[in-house]
Design an enzyme around this catalytic site. Structure first.
Site: not given
Lengths: 284, 365
Positions: A31, A240, A243, A265, A271
């Site tokens: 980080g 979606c 899909c 998506c 997808c």
């Protein structure tokens, strides 16, 4: 003046070593933003020069590269960066998340869970999570050194006081390994939980700002919140259209000028795989 | 099916082909040669070399052609080329006293050793469009002085320093490491060498605006142009294996030495202070702006109150690079629909909670 041949993956080996040293330091101090001698790249700042340099420093001839922008493999910038490495490093490329050993991304984490054999490289515009609270680098470095993160919590509190919500929806700050607060790059906060305890190594490259930072595998990454206002992942009311996924980040597509919308998506590979599976199920 | 995001690969290839065609323009017009750019657009070449930190007229001219005359794009091209070149050492400091002067003016002394040399300048031209230039032209050869007539022209600031009326430049240690802002990330506060390098490759327009702002009171530093000199100078480098300085070639530079507001007190006699500008080729606007901003950025060192952006080191050095700036500003045209979607979702939720009518209800009214 003839076109000179470039080194494998464009950057010279000395530069790659310099970047690798920065990456190793970044992994050692999760980080923490490590300054590095970012090079001028043959694409503009803001187009992913940090991610490209990180990828160039770690890629080998046997790697399989996937590049996504907004979750999609076929957005123009993803196409352009993939073509850059196909040309300069002659590596295999893929759009399949599971096949890739290195995935360079802008603004998304793939929906398909990553494995320990993969590295996710993020393109980062502004690496400093405190930048919009304190514009001075000399100040923010001191704040990180002292773990003086009060202003960030005040900012989130002010959001709640004003809107009733934490009004940060992307580039949502997170604490890495209990120490440094980082900007996970402008991924939607929907993706933040995927950063936590991830088996894959996650590297973040900011070219213009000359910083590299990292989340080593299986590191605790906690999105900042309050006990009474816990972190909430963005939820969609829609599924979606292609899909039927209910668990993925959805892009809103405007279909006409009469308010028509559909949701699909954002992760194109996810997808397509689901659509193929749906088709197979239907055929059986 | 809505697939506007598909087909990126073909779209890019087509866009590049279209760009190449636009670059060439009307095929019935003679194509421009890079030599013509080098010779006849030489100030554009100078700017590209300066802000790309690469002294290579041929590359700069080619970049200008490739960029269709967009100089920031050309600077970017030249820099991306420069970054792939090996760096094999540092040259010796340039001795600008020894410059073969094409131009040299001082605003502080009416006459001085070496004289005022006007040289090629727009300064006293009338800005009237010269319609004769619309046709081929063949100007008469300019007057020349005898080759051996060039008298020594000491630097004006050295003359002033002879009377101890201007601060001394700090004595540099010969072996002290030299910053290279193209190889190391800038740290704040920046060293003076890193600052001057950053200013030298900074955007001319940005520095011009900042320099101008100091004149209008945002960090005023009472500047006098001690001297501007433009000319050619030899670059030398010490090769350790040979143990001597080897000439690498001749470059053209513009140097500006500003003589600024004096300082003194606490037992120190009053002296003028300095601001310094140096750029490749001929660009007095840039060299002067750089000198003004360099002086403004010495506010901390000279214990001056900081009231203008030109005095703020992080602000100036972080934002004067046009390749960085143009990249980040222009990246806003890349897709951002994921983040935008996340904002949309939140905005709708906030509105729902606040009792705003859904869009359908509004449409029905």
């Amino acid at each position: 003046m003839s076109a000179r041949p470039y080194n494998f993956a464009y950057l010279d080996e000395q530069t790659k070593r310099m970047i690798r040293r920065a990456i190793l330091k970044a992994i050692a101090v999760p980080g923490y933003q490590v300054p590095f001698a970012s090079r001028e790249m043959p694409m503009p700042y803001g187009w992913g020069t940090g991610g490209v340099q990180v990828t160039a420093a770690i890629i080998g001839p046997d790697d399989v590269l996937k590049v996504i922008d907004q979750g999609a493999d076929d957005t123009t910038n993803a196409v352009s960066i993939r073509a850059f490495f196909a040309k300069t490093a002659d590596v295999a490329t893929t759009t399949d998340t599971t096949e890739a050993t290195i995935i360079q991304t802008r603004h998304r984490v793939p929906e398909t869970p990553l494995t320990g054999d993969q590295i996710l490289v993020y393109q980062v515009p502004i690496p400093e999570p405190l930048r919009f609270l304190e514009p001075r680098e000399s100040e923010t470095r001191t704040m990180h050194a002292l773990a003086e993160y009060g202003v960030m919590h005040v900012k989130l509190y002010e959001d709640i006081a004003r809107h009733g919500h934490i009004a940060t929806t992307y580039a949502y700050p997170a604490r890495v390994a209990g120490r440094y607060i980082m900007d996970p790059s402008p991924i939607p906060k929907f993706d933040n939980p995927k950063l936590d305890d991830c088996p894959a190594l996650q590297l973040f490259g900011a070219g213009r700002e000359k910083r590299i930072y990292a989340i080593p595998p299986f590191t605790r990454v906690v999105s900042l919140d309050f006990e009474d206002y816990p972190f909430e992942r963005t939820k969609f009311d829609a599924v979606c259209e292609f899909c039927g996924a209910t668990d993925s980040f959805l892009d809103e597509v405007v279909t006409d000028d009469k308010g028509g919308r559909m949701f699909v998506c954002s992760d194109t590979d996810y997808c397509e795989k689901r659509r193929a599976a749906n088709k197979k199920d239907a055929a059986e | 099916m809505y697939v506007a995001v598909k087909g990126g690969e073909r779209a890019i290839a087509n866009a590049h082909a279209l760009l190449a065609n636009k670059r060439r323009g009307d095929r019935s017009v003679v194509e421009i040669e890079t030599r013509q750019i080098e010779e006849q657009l030489s100030l554009a070449v100078d700017r590209v070399m300066s802000e790309a930190s690469l002294y290579d007229r041929e590359i700069a001219a080619l970049a200008i052609k490739q960029a269709r005359g967009d100089l920031i794009e050309a600077i970017f091209l030249a820099r991306a080329y420069r970054t792939t070149l090996p760096r094999f050492g540092f040259a010796e400091p340039l001795d600008t006293k020894a410059m073969a002067l094409a131009r040299r003016v001082s605003a502080t002394f009416k006459d001085l050793p070496g004289g005022q040399v006007l040289g090629p300048t727009f300064d006293y031209t009338h800005r009237l469009i010269d319609f004769a230039l619309g046709e081929a032209c063949d100007p008469p050869p300019p007057a020349t002085a005898p080759a051996d007539a060039a008298p020594a022209a000491p630097r004006v600031v050295d003359i002033i320093a002879g009377d101890d009326l201007i601060e001394r430049n700090p004595q540099g240690e010969y072996d002290a490491p030299i910053a290279d802002v193209t190889r190391d990330p800038t740290e704040f506060p920046a060293s003076r060498d890193a600052r001057l390098q950053t200013l030298a490759r900074g955007d001319e327009g940005f520095l011009l605006g900042l320099g101008y702002s100091t004149q209008r009171g945002y960090g005023r530093n009472h500047p006098f142009v001690g001297e501007i000199r433009f000319g050619e100078i030899e670059v030398e480098m010490v090769v350790p294996e040979l143990g001597l300085a080897v000439p690498l070639g001749v470059i053209a530079v513009t140097e500006c030495q500003m003589v600024n507001q004096f300082k003194g007190g606490d037992g120190e006699p009053a002296r003028f202070t300095r601001g310094y500008g140096l750029v490749f080729g001929q660009s007095e606007r840039k060299a002067m702006s750089m000198a003004l901003v360099d002086r403004a950025l010495r506010a901390d060192e000279l214990a001056e109150e900081k009231i203008g952006p030109a005095q703020d080191e992080e602000f100036v050095l972080s934002h004067c690079d046009n390749v960085q700036a143009t990249g980040f500003v222009e990246h806003l045209k890349l897709p951002h629909y994921v983040d935008f979607q996340a904002e949309l979702a939140l905005l709708r939720e906030l509105r729902r909670e606040a009792g705003a009518p859904p869009p359908d209800a509004e449409a029905a009214e």
